[in-house]
Design a protein around this motif. Structure first.
Motif, mmCIF file in Angstrom:
data_model
loop_
_atom_site.group_PDB
_atom_site.id
_atom_site.type_symbol
_atom_site.label_atom_id
_atom_site.label_comp_id
_atom_site.label_asym_id
_atom_site.label_seq_id
_atom_site.Cartn_x
_atom_site.Cartn_y
_atom_site.Cartn_z
ATOM 1 N N MET A 293 51.682 -23.397 28.334
ATOM 2 C CA MET A 293 52.894 -23.894 27.993
ATOM 3 C C MET A 293 52.481 -24.728 26.820
ATOM 4 S SD MET A 293 54.870 -24.451 31.493
ATOM 5 C CE MET A 293 53.747 -25.845 31.976
ATOM 6 N N ALA A 294 53.583 -24.770 25.825
ATOM 7 C CA ALA A 294 53.522 -25.760 24.670
ATOM 8 C C ALA A 294 54.249 -27.142 25.252
ATOM 9 C CB ALA A 294 54.146 -25.373 23.780
ATOM 10 N N ASP A 295 53.377 -28.234 25.686
ATOM 11 C CA ASP A 295 54.114 -29.361 26.262
ATOM 12 C C ASP A 295 54.649 -30.115 25.005
ATOM 13 O OD1 ASP A 295 53.320 -28.655 29.075
ATOM 14 O OD2 ASP A 295 51.115 -29.385 28.473
ATOM 15 N N PRO A 296 55.362 -31.109 25.458
ATOM 16 C CA PRO A 296 56.015 -31.825 24.299
ATOM 17 C C PRO A 296 54.936 -32.708 23.414
ATOM 18 C CG PRO A 296 57.122 -32.377 26.456
ATOM 19 C CD PRO A 296 55.831 -31.514 26.696
ATOM 20 N N ASP A 297 53.866 -33.022 24.112
ATOM 21 C CA ASP A 297 52.919 -33.706 22.999
ATOM 22 C C ASP A 297 52.086 -32.546 22.235
ATOM 23 O OD1 ASP A 297 51.504 -32.804 25.439
ATOM 24 O OD2 ASP A 297 49.800 -34.004 25.340
ATOM 25 N N GLU A 298 52.076 -31.394 22.681
ATOM 26 C CA GLU A 298 51.379 -30.118 22.105
ATOM 27 C C GLU A 298 52.477 -29.409 20.760
ATOM 28 O OE1 GLU A 298 48.421 -28.680 25.562
ATOM 29 O OE2 GLU A 298 50.355 -27.862 25.172
ATOM 30 N N ALA A 299 53.674 -29.463 21.187
ATOM 31 C CA ALA A 299 54.637 -28.804 20.210
ATOM 32 C C ALA A 299 54.946 -29.636 19.144
ATOM 33 C CB ALA A 299 55.906 -28.202 21.180
ATOM 34 N N LYS A 300 54.055 -29.908 18.206
ATOM 35 C CA LYS A 300 54.101 -30.653 17.020
ATOM 36 C C LYS A 300 53.463 -30.174 15.986
ATOM 37 C CE LYS A 300 54.737 -35.002 19.745
ATOM 38 N NZ LYS A 300 54.365 -36.225 19.871
ATOM 39 N N PHE A 301 54.047 -30.162 14.718
ATOM 40 C CA PHE A 301 53.185 -29.555 13.497
ATOM 41 C C PHE A 301 51.877 -29.941 13.465
ATOM 42 C CE2 PHE A 301 52.446 -28.879 9.173
ATOM 43 C CZ PHE A 301 52.988 -27.781 8.941
ATOM 44 N N PRO A 302 51.343 -31.179 13.444
ATOM 45 C CA PRO A 302 50.087 -31.268 13.288
ATOM 46 C C PRO A 302 49.190 -30.579 14.216
ATOM 47 C CG PRO A 302 51.238 -33.364 13.249
ATOM 48 C CD PRO A 302 52.121 -32.302 13.682
ATOM 49 N N ASN A 303 49.692 -30.348 15.358
ATOM 50 C CA ASN A 303 48.959 -29.370 16.477
ATOM 51 C C ASN A 303 49.416 -27.647 16.235
ATOM 52 O OD1 ASN A 303 47.432 -29.119 18.803
ATOM 53 N ND2 ASN A 303 49.034 -28.471 20.010
ATOM 54 N N ARG A 304 49.666 -27.261 15.329
ATOM 55 C CA ARG A 304 49.972 -25.881 14.973
ATOM 56 C C ARG A 304 48.878 -25.035 15.162
ATOM 57 N NH1 ARG A 304 49.436 -28.639 10.380
ATOM 58 N NH2 ARG A 304 48.342 -27.804 8.513
ATOM 59 N N TYR A 305 49.223 -24.059 15.641
ATOM 60 C CA TYR A 305 47.978 -22.810 15.767
ATOM 61 C C TYR A 305 47.332 -22.549 14.468
ATOM 62 C CZ TYR A 305 44.981 -19.491 18.465
ATOM 63 O OH TYR A 305 43.909 -18.746 18.745
ATOM 64 N N GLN A 306 46.036 -22.595 14.255
ATOM 65 C CA GLN A 306 45.488 -22.319 12.837
ATOM 66 C C GLN A 306 44.319 -21.495 13.229
ATOM 67 O OE1 GLN A 306 45.520 -26.503 11.703
ATOM 68 N NE2 GLN A 306 46.064 -25.790 9.661
#
Length: 361
Positions: A293-306
């Motif tokens: 799951m994309a937790d609140p602290d993960e669902a942020k632009f700097p942590n986008r999948y690359q």
């Protein structure tokens, strides 16, 4: 207050004082305006119309669909050249009456899709299709992944978002390549319904956007209590053994399995777990704790999948296409199924994706 190109408040044009004898004639118009104000197209405080408030204007690339004056500019209804927006448009200016009720909108018949394909639509649906077509296509994805090895991570790749409610792209299907279409596969083209229900405005109220043909649909499709219960194929599309559920349920299960397959491939092949959040741009993020799951602290632009590979990006594009097209089961169910099935099949060539019992129409 909403303004027309004549700089007069729309509400004052309609809700003016009238003699009692005319009140009965005026009330239907008033009802239409009230319906529009309560609709997504008339919500001037919606994110779609306030996103650029800090900038003070809606940029040209977005103005066609996110500002009433921008749409008029694109149509050439403001006296400018049609087919392009010439300048940034007003903020908090929804798609109002005059944006659709003008001569340029009435005359519109040629719609250019993101793939470059031009479709002819000689009905009131044409104006709807200007915006409900998405912002990307198979061609967009192919251009981004050109020359790359299918399973090699390319750090320069970013997620490609089709944008939202690409209903017209779904309806025209393979002819406009709105979803990602795999080489060597045949795709359903325009979904042709019965003549009385074959345009946007014969199924949707143009002012509220709500589906209005429900009674007529279930009257023809015997045994279906709602539009979502309708199916005309006896095939078990999603492989769950249920051949009586509505086609929407079949598509939903395929879509859910596609999401699981995307995560499985990312973990097994890319080696970088991914998580999805439907409300956080750019939707796919690094799954740092591996909980799926994309937790609140993960669902942020700097942590986008690359850690995209071409194969993963193709499938994720189709997953998002279907996630943001809630009416695909009515607009073109065969096309929606084909997109999901082919994405699953492609991922299954490298990851342990279970497709037992699934059927491609």
């Amino acid at each position: 207050m909403f303004y027309t190109r004549f700089a007069l408040p729309i509400m004052s044009l309609i809700l003016v004082a009238v003699p009692a004898a005319q009140a009965q004639d005026q009330s239907p118009v008033t009802s239409i305006v009230e319906s529009w104000i309560a609709s997504p197209h008339g919500d001037r405080k919606a994110e779609a119309f306030v996103h650029w408030n800090e900038e003070g204007a809606v940029p040209e690339d977005c103005a066609t669909c996110h500002s009433g004056p921008g749409l008029m500019d694109f149509l050439g209804a403001d006296g400018s050249m049609a087919g392009k927006v010439d300048a940034p448009a007003a903020i908090e200016a929804p798609i109002d009456c005059v944006a659709c009720h003008n001569q340029a909108a009435s005359d519109l018949e040629q719609i250019t899709f993101p793939s470059g394909e031009i479709m002819t639509e000689a009905s009131p649906s044409a104006i709807c299709m200007v915006c409900h077509q998405g912002r990307a296509s198979s061609d967009t994805v192919n251009m981004a992944i050109a020359g790359g090895e299918d399973d090699a991570i390319n750090s320069e790749l970013g997620f490609i978002n089709v944008h939202y409610a690409a209903s017209a792209a779904t309806m025209f299907g393979g002819a406009v390549r709105g979803g990602y279409q795999y080489d060597g596969k045949a795709y359903a083209e325009r979904f042709v319904h019965v003549p009385d229900f074959n345009t946007c405005t014969t199924c949707h109220n143009p002012h509220t956007t709500k589906v209005v043909a429900v009674d007529q649909c279930v009257a023809c499709h015997k045994g279906a209590e709602t539009v979502r219960d309708i199916r005309i194929t006896p095939a078990d599309i999603d492989g769950d053994g249920d051949v009586k559920e509505g086609i929407r349920a079949e598509i939903s299960t395929l879509h859910e399995k596609l999401g699981e397959a995307v995560m499985l491939y990312a973990k097994e092949v890319s080696g970088k777990p991914v998580a999805y959040d439907s409300h956080a741009y750019p939707y796919f993020f690094n799954d740092l704790n591996g909980n799926g799951m994309a937790d609140p602290d993960e669902a942020k632009f700097p942590n986008r999948y690359q850690s995209w590979t071409p194969r993963l990006l193709r499938a994720a594009y189709n997953y998002q296409f279907l996630a943001k097209e809630n009416g695909a089961y009515a607009h073109n169910p065969r096309y929606a199924i084909q997109l999901a099935y082919d994405s699953l099949e492609d991922l299954s060539s490298k990851a342990a994706v279970d497709m037992a019992g699934m059927t491609r129409p």
